[in-house]
Write an enzyme that holds these catalytic residues in place. Structure first.
Site, PDB file in Angstrom:
ATOM      1  CB  ALA A  61      38.874  45.585  35.138  1.00  0.00           C
ATOM      2  N   GLY A 102      36.386  43.131  38.819  1.00  0.00           N
ATOM      3  CA  GLY A 102      35.881  43.351  37.492  1.00  0.00           C
ATOM      4  C   GLY A 102      34.526  41.668  38.456  1.00  0.00           C
ATOM      5  CD  GLU A 105      33.148  45.707  40.355  1.00  0.00           C
ATOM      6  OE1 GLU A 105      33.890  45.986  39.736  1.00  0.00           O
ATOM      7  OE2 GLU A 105      32.868  47.173  40.726  1.00  0.00           O
ATOM      8  CD  GLU A 125      38.123  45.860  42.769  1.00  0.00           C
ATOM      9  OE1 GLU A 125      37.779  45.856  43.612  1.00  0.00           O
ATOM     10  OE2 GLU A 125      36.960  45.378  41.597  1.00  0.00           O
TER      11      GLU A 125
HETATM   12  C1  LIG Z   1      40.395  60.526  33.000  1.00  0.00           C
HETATM   13  C2  LIG Z   1      39.942  58.713  32.989  1.00  0.00           C
HETATM   14  C3  LIG Z   1      38.983  58.060  33.757  1.00  0.00           C
HETATM   15  C4  LIG Z   1      39.375  57.239  33.850  1.00  0.00           C
HETATM   16  C5  LIG Z   1      37.785  56.006  34.395  1.00  0.00           C
HETATM   17  C6  LIG Z   1      38.359  54.776  33.423  1.00  0.00           C
HETATM   18  C7  LIG Z   1      37.177  53.845  33.796  1.00  0.00           C
HETATM   19  C8  LIG Z   1      37.555  52.463  33.922  1.00  0.00           C
HETATM   20  C9  LIG Z   1      36.180  51.467  34.181  1.00  0.00           C
HETATM   21  C10 LIG Z   1      36.632  50.278  35.234  1.00  0.00           C
HETATM   22  C11 LIG Z   1      35.890  50.016  35.471  1.00  0.00           C
HETATM   23  C12 LIG Z   1      36.310  48.747  37.266  1.00  0.00           C
HETATM   24  C13 LIG Z   1      36.979  47.976  37.435  1.00  0.00           C
HETATM   25  C14 LIG Z   1      37.462  46.940  38.078  1.00  0.00           C
HETATM   26  O1  LIG Z   1      36.386  47.810  39.421  1.00  0.00           O
HETATM   27  C15 LIG Z   1      38.491  47.491  37.941  1.00  0.00           C
HETATM   28  C16 LIG Z   1      39.021  45.709  38.413  1.00  0.00           C
HETATM   29  O2  LIG Z   1      38.633  44.776  38.571  1.00  0.00           O
HETATM   30  S1  LIG Z   1      40.796  45.485  39.223  1.00  0.00           S
HETATM   31  C17 LIG Z   1      41.486  44.322  39.243  1.00  0.00           C
HETATM   32  C18 LIG Z   1      40.783  43.180  40.939  1.00  0.00           C
HETATM   33  N1  LIG Z   1      41.320  42.333  40.738  1.00  0.00           N
HETATM   34  C19 LIG Z   1      42.169  41.493  40.959  1.00  0.00           C
HETATM   35  O3  LIG Z   1      42.977  42.659  41.923  1.00  0.00           O
HETATM   36  C20 LIG Z   1      42.984  40.006  40.992  1.00  0.00           C
HETATM   37  C21 LIG Z   1      43.904  40.116  41.175  1.00  0.00           C
HETATM   38  N2  LIG Z   1      44.393  38.651  40.588  1.00  0.00           N
HETATM   39  C22 LIG Z   1      44.754  38.412  41.938  1.00  0.00           C
HETATM   40  O4  LIG Z   1      44.651  38.060  42.779  1.00  0.00           O
HETATM   41  C23 LIG Z   1      45.466  36.500  41.885  1.00  0.00           C
HETATM   42  O5  LIG Z   1      45.906  36.922  40.573  1.00  0.00           O
HETATM   43  C24 LIG Z   1      44.022  35.648  41.604  1.00  0.00           C
HETATM   44  C25 LIG Z   1      43.097  36.030  40.458  1.00  0.00           C
HETATM   45  C26 LIG Z   1      43.847  35.932  43.615  1.00  0.00           C
HETATM   46  C27 LIG Z   1      44.881  34.314  41.327  1.00  0.00           C
HETATM   47  O6  LIG Z   1      46.125  33.867  42.228  1.00  0.00           O
HETATM   48  P1  LIG Z   1      47.004  33.534  41.774  1.00  0.00           P
HETATM   49  O7  LIG Z   1      46.092  32.121  41.099  1.00  0.00           O
HETATM   50  O8  LIG Z   1      47.745  33.360  42.622  1.00  0.00           O
HETATM   51  O9  LIG Z   1      47.525  33.747  40.295  1.00  0.00           O
HETATM   52  P2  LIG Z   1      48.781  34.885  40.072  1.00  0.00           P
HETATM   53  O10 LIG Z   1      48.277  36.166  41.197  1.00  0.00           O
HETATM   54  O11 LIG Z   1      50.384  33.647  40.137  1.00  0.00           O
HETATM   55  O12 LIG Z   1      48.364  35.446  38.085  1.00  0.00           O
HETATM   56  C28 LIG Z   1      48.798  34.522  37.619  1.00  0.00           C
HETATM   57  C29 LIG Z   1      48.653  35.042  36.343  1.00  0.00           C
HETATM   58  O13 LIG Z   1      47.981  36.094  35.677  1.00  0.00           O
HETATM   59  C30 LIG Z   1      47.851  37.904  35.742  1.00  0.00           C
HETATM   60  N3  LIG Z   1      46.811  38.461  36.265  1.00  0.00           N
HETATM   61  C31 LIG Z   1      45.478  37.751  37.549  1.00  0.00           C
HETATM   62  N4  LIG Z   1      44.979  38.801  38.203  1.00  0.00           N
HETATM   63  C32 LIG Z   1      45.088  39.516  36.356  1.00  0.00           C
HETATM   64  C33 LIG Z   1      43.992  40.529  35.936  1.00  0.00           C
HETATM   65  N5  LIG Z   1      43.390  41.020  36.722  1.00  0.00           N
HETATM   66  N6  LIG Z   1      44.792  41.134  35.078  1.00  0.00           N
HETATM   67  C34 LIG Z   1      45.774  40.938  34.254  1.00  0.00           C
HETATM   68  N7  LIG Z   1      46.461  39.219  35.046  1.00  0.00           N
HETATM   69  C35 LIG Z   1      46.316  39.495  35.750  1.00  0.00           C
HETATM   70  C36 LIG Z   1      48.926  37.176  36.609  1.00  0.00           C
HETATM   71  O14 LIG Z   1      49.731  38.297  36.642  1.00  0.00           O
HETATM   72  C37 LIG Z   1      49.686  36.241  36.278  1.00  0.00           C
HETATM   73  O15 LIG Z   1      50.367  36.156  35.813  1.00  0.00           O
HETATM   74  P3  LIG Z   1      52.065  36.173  35.251  1.00  0.00           P
HETATM   75  O16 LIG Z   1      52.522  37.643  35.666  1.00  0.00           O
HETATM   76  O17 LIG Z   1      52.613  35.006  35.764  1.00  0.00           O
HETATM   77  O18 LIG Z   1      52.337  36.343  33.664  1.00  0.00           O
END
Ligand SMILES: CCCCCCCCCCCCC[C@H](O)CC(=O)SCCNC(=O)CCNC(=O)[C@H](O)C(C)(C)COP(=O)(O)OP(=O)(O)OC[C@H]1O[C@@H](n2cnc3c(N)ncnc32)[C@H](O)[C@@H]1OP(=O)(O)O
Length: 721
Positions: A61, A102, A105, A125
């Site tokens: 996500a 996500g 998922e 997450e």
């Molecule tokens: C009452 C209120 C109720 C509300 C309920 C709401 C329900 C909502 C339902 C949602 C459903 C949930 C879905 C899901 O389960 C949730 C998720 O998916 S959370 C995200 C999980 N993913 C991660 O944690 C991965 C995060 N990323 C990383 O670990 C790494 O970036 C990577 C993918 C392994 C790649 O690593 P690298 O190559 O080293 O690159 P960087 O880390 O430097 O990243 C580059 C660049 O990308 C940006 N970035 C990375 N991942 C994300 C992301 N998921 N979203 C946005 N941006 C991302 C990162 O910030 C870097 O950008 P920069 O900082 O350089 O500008």
């Protein structure tokens, strides 16, 4: 954002296109819904492949969308994934690079998963204060079993394609073009029944003693979570998968996510995620920056001094694949170090599964051996005279242009630089013990340090797997400078009526891995004693009369000095603020001796013990530290609050789910921090570290902007200086 084409005649190919990691932003979700619909309604399409552009399947996500609920528009993930799983044509996920959160998922909603051998997958997450709430907590245990799913979901760890294959998380591993392999696979399964491929229809594989398993895991998670709520919710969600039908499990997943999603912990952990990336984009007061400063490659490095720190640094360097010259002039230490480094490398290779790096190291007892290296890290005993001599020798021995770094944690980097012919080629590399394990590296530049060198060292830190933070040179740099007022307050609280256990318990309940006194016992009380003696602060017997607790006009506690006079150096002597079974033992137990020691001390100084609350411990220790953090920002030693917070989270055991000291101050409310500091400063006029810093006052006067806006206020403050 999502591209669709038909390939090999009958395969619908959906490509996620959202740099940098194909995160599932609203527009991508729209694209997936539309293109899946297109593929399923096209009679020529018999099967579907989903992949990501630029060698990355999907990073999950879009975390930026989580900042406010208002940002969360577009088709929701859960029904989108359900519609893929419910499709009557096989859908294959082609996983290159990684599938996280996500992204995984989404892949679990597909009927088949093919991963490249170098790809990684995971549900991280929990590290963002959340749980896999797009069905991940319900599908993963059904696919790979409860114990393996618990391990992945509660830790958020990334696993290799090989491990994923072994667990049954992916169906095939490809060594070459994953999309081609997936298309071929999709052609081969076209028309086959999908009944046995929809994970939501699975039952979790049975586990003997399910209740005992969950109780055991919950207990372990509670101990390691240090107050974090997400790991606990993750266990509860997996338990729902194991005990409830899928739809009820999904309902439970949603309820648990709703609690986490709006929590302060989720905000703190997501802040840390981005802060870690912000600090990589370093800048110096001169205007030099990460994107305009280019380093040069380092092929060969040297470490001078093979004590505890030097050994760890040698291992960390060798593990990057660099050639390392390890120098120790004392025979006994030299022999011991060779053996110790070798053992550390073997343990590291076993842990990581990577090849041994013995061959990368050459040992020498002469400084002449470093003549041809590109970079030197000095790690000799913490003594200015000795270090100056080493830097003079290095400057004479090394080829011109060699970068010279010091691992000092207390001494003036500029003074060391001034011993060399090229002071611009000198910086501090402040590692934390054990240097091959601890993630933090403070990169300390001086006014003359070249941006090229900072770029080189930041890059080298990254190669060593460190989180490197560039900071200016001052006493204690950032981390230790802020630690001093925190520690001082802990000592003053002892004088006023607290015990080491009371203070440590308050700090550990807050989430620190160890309280201030346990840390002091671990690192050794004699270390600080030596420094204080050199500074002329120590008086025999702690001194007497009114001046005993004052140095240079400010409050001073001689308690640490008195402990050292009694030979109580901490774990190494089996006695410190706590008692231990034997020297070197780690199991801290309260020492009744401490009670009489403190009573006698208080009586001698006319102090009357009072009841100290946990709140006072936290406010005085943490706000004194935070106040110093504001001074660090005001002085331009750290570029922003993120730098301070990352230093504390990665180097000082600050609980990540509280986001670091500066983020915490923001969460508490700057006006509250200011008011409490004013209160304590008024009650203790001899403690200048409690006097609120002018930057804090200015931030409050500017309406207490959120932490990501502080830099603007700091810029104004600094431009007025
Ligand atoms: C009452 C209120 C109720 C509300 C309920 C709401 C329900 C909502 C339902 C949602 C459903 C949930 C879905 C899901 O389960 C949730 C998720 O998916 S959370 C995200 C999980 N993913 C991660 O944690 C991965 C995060 N990323 C990383 O670990 C790494 O970036 C990577 C993918 C392994 C790649 O690593 P690298 O190559 O080293 O690159 P960087 O880390 O430097 O990243 C580059 C660049 O990308 C940006 N970035 C990375 N991942 C994300 C992301 N998921 N979203 C946005 N941006 C991302 C990162 O910030 C870097 O950008 P920069 O900082 O350089 O500008």
């Amino acid at each position: 954002m999502t591209q669709y084409s038909r390939v090999s005649g009958s395969v619908g190919l959906i490509t996620l296109k959202n740099p940098p990691v194909n995160q599932l932003s609203a527009v991508v979700r729209h694209g997936i819904v539309d293109t899946v619909q297109k593929a399923l309604s096209d009679p020529k399409v018999k099967s579907v492949v989903i992949c990501g552009q630029n060698g990355m399947f999907c990073g999950g996500a879009d975390i930026k969308e989580f900042q406010t609920l208002a940002n969360m528009r577009g088709p929701p993930l859960i029904p989108m994934i359900h519609s893929i799983e419910a499709a009557d044509k096989p859908v294959v996920a082609a996983i290159e690079g990684g599938a996280f959160g996500g992204g995984l998922e989404l892949a679990l909603g597909c009927h088949y998963r093919i991963a490249h051998s170098k790809a990684k997958v995971g549900l991280p997450e929990v590290t963002l204060g959340l749980l896999p709430a797009a069905g991940g907590s319900q599908r993963l245990p059904r696919l790979i079993g409860v114990p393996a799913a618990l391990s992945l979901i509660t830790t958020g760890r990334h696993i290799t394609a090989a491990e994923a294959l072994q667990l049954g998380l992916v169906d095939q591993v490809a060594d070459h073009n994953t999309v081609d392999a997936a298309v071929k696979f999709a052609l081969s399964v076209a028309g086959q029944s999908l009944d046995a491929r929809r994970i939501s229809n699975f039952q979790c594989p049975p586990v003997p003693n399910m209740d005992a398993l969950f109780e055991d895991v919950m207990q372990k998670v509670r101990t390691t979570a240090r107050g974090a709520i997400a790991p606990i919710a993750c266990v509860q969600a997996v338990r729902a998968a194991a005990t409830l039908p899928y739809t009820q499990g999904m309902q439970r997943e949603k309820e648990l996510m709703a609690t986490l999603f709006t929590s302060g912990q989720a905000r703190a952990l997501q802040y840390c995620f981005f802060a870690q990336r912000v600090v990589g984009r370093w800048s110096m007061p001169s205007g030099a920056r990460w994107d305009t400063s280019k380093g040069r490659p380092i092929h060969k490095a040297a470490v001078i001094g093979l004590g505890t720190m030097g050994r760890g640094i040698t291992v960390a360097l060798a593990q990057t694949g660099l050639s390392v010259v390890a120098v120790e002039t004392q025979e006994k230490q030299f022999m011991e170090a060779k053996k110790a480094v070798s053992n550390m490398l073997e343990r590291g290779a076993k842990r990581s599964g990577k090849p041994l790096a013995h061959g990368k190291i050459t040992y020498s007892q002469s400084l002449q051996a470093v003549a041809d290296v590109d970079l030197v890290i000095e790690a000799v005993f913490e003594d200015m005279g000795l270090k100056k001599k080493v830097f003079q020798q290095l400057s004479a021995v090394c080829k011109p242009g060699t970068f010279l770094c010091t691992n000092t944690s207390t001494l003036d980097v500029d003074e060391l630089a001034s011993q060399t012919h090229q002071p611009e080629l000198v910086v501090g590399m402040h590692f934390f013990a054990p240097a091959h394990i601890m993630k933090l590296l403070e990169v300390v530049y001086g006014p003359r340090s070249s941006p090229e060198l900072v770029a080189v060292v930041m890059e080298l830190g990254k190669k060593m797997g460190k989180v490197s933070v560039a900071v200016g040179n001052c006493r204690g740099f950032v981390g230790n400078r802020m630690l001093k007022p925190y520690r001082d307050q802990a000592y003053f609280l002892l004088e006023e009526g607290a015990t080491p256990q009371l203070i440590d318990q308050a700090l550990e309940e807050f989430g620190f891995a160890m309280g201030a006194f346990k840390v002091s016992d671990l690192s050794g009380l004699d270390v600080g004693w030596k420094v204080r003696k050199e500074e002329g602060l120590v008086q025999p017997g702690g001194g007497s009369g009114k001046s005993a607790r004052i140095r240079n006009g400010v409050r001073y506690s001689p308690l640490g000095d008195l402990m050292c006079e009694q030979g109580r150096f901490g774990q190494k002597t089996g006695r410190g603020w706590y008692q231990y079974d034997k020297p070197g033992s780690r199991d801290a137990r309260p020492d009744p001796w401490m009670h009489s020691f403190l009573e006698e001390y208080r009586a001698r100084h006319g102090l009357v013990a009072r009841r100290i609350s946990n709140q006072e411990v936290l406010e005085r220790c943490l706000y004194a530290m935070i106040n110093e953090g504001f001074r660090v920002l005001e002085d331009g030693i750290a570029a922003g609050p993120e730098d301070i917070d990352i230093i504390y989270v990665f180097g000082y055991g600050w609980p990540r789910h509280r986001g670091g000291p500066m983020f915490y101050a923001n969460m508490v409310g700057l006006e509250i921090v200011l008011e409490r500091l004013e209160h304590y400063a008024q009650a203790n006029p001899d403690m200048p570290t409690l006097q609120p810093c002018s930057l804090l006052r200015k931030l409050v006067a500017s309406g207490s902007p959120p932490v990501n806006k502080w830099k603007e206020v700091i810029k104004n403050v600094r431009s007025q200086l």
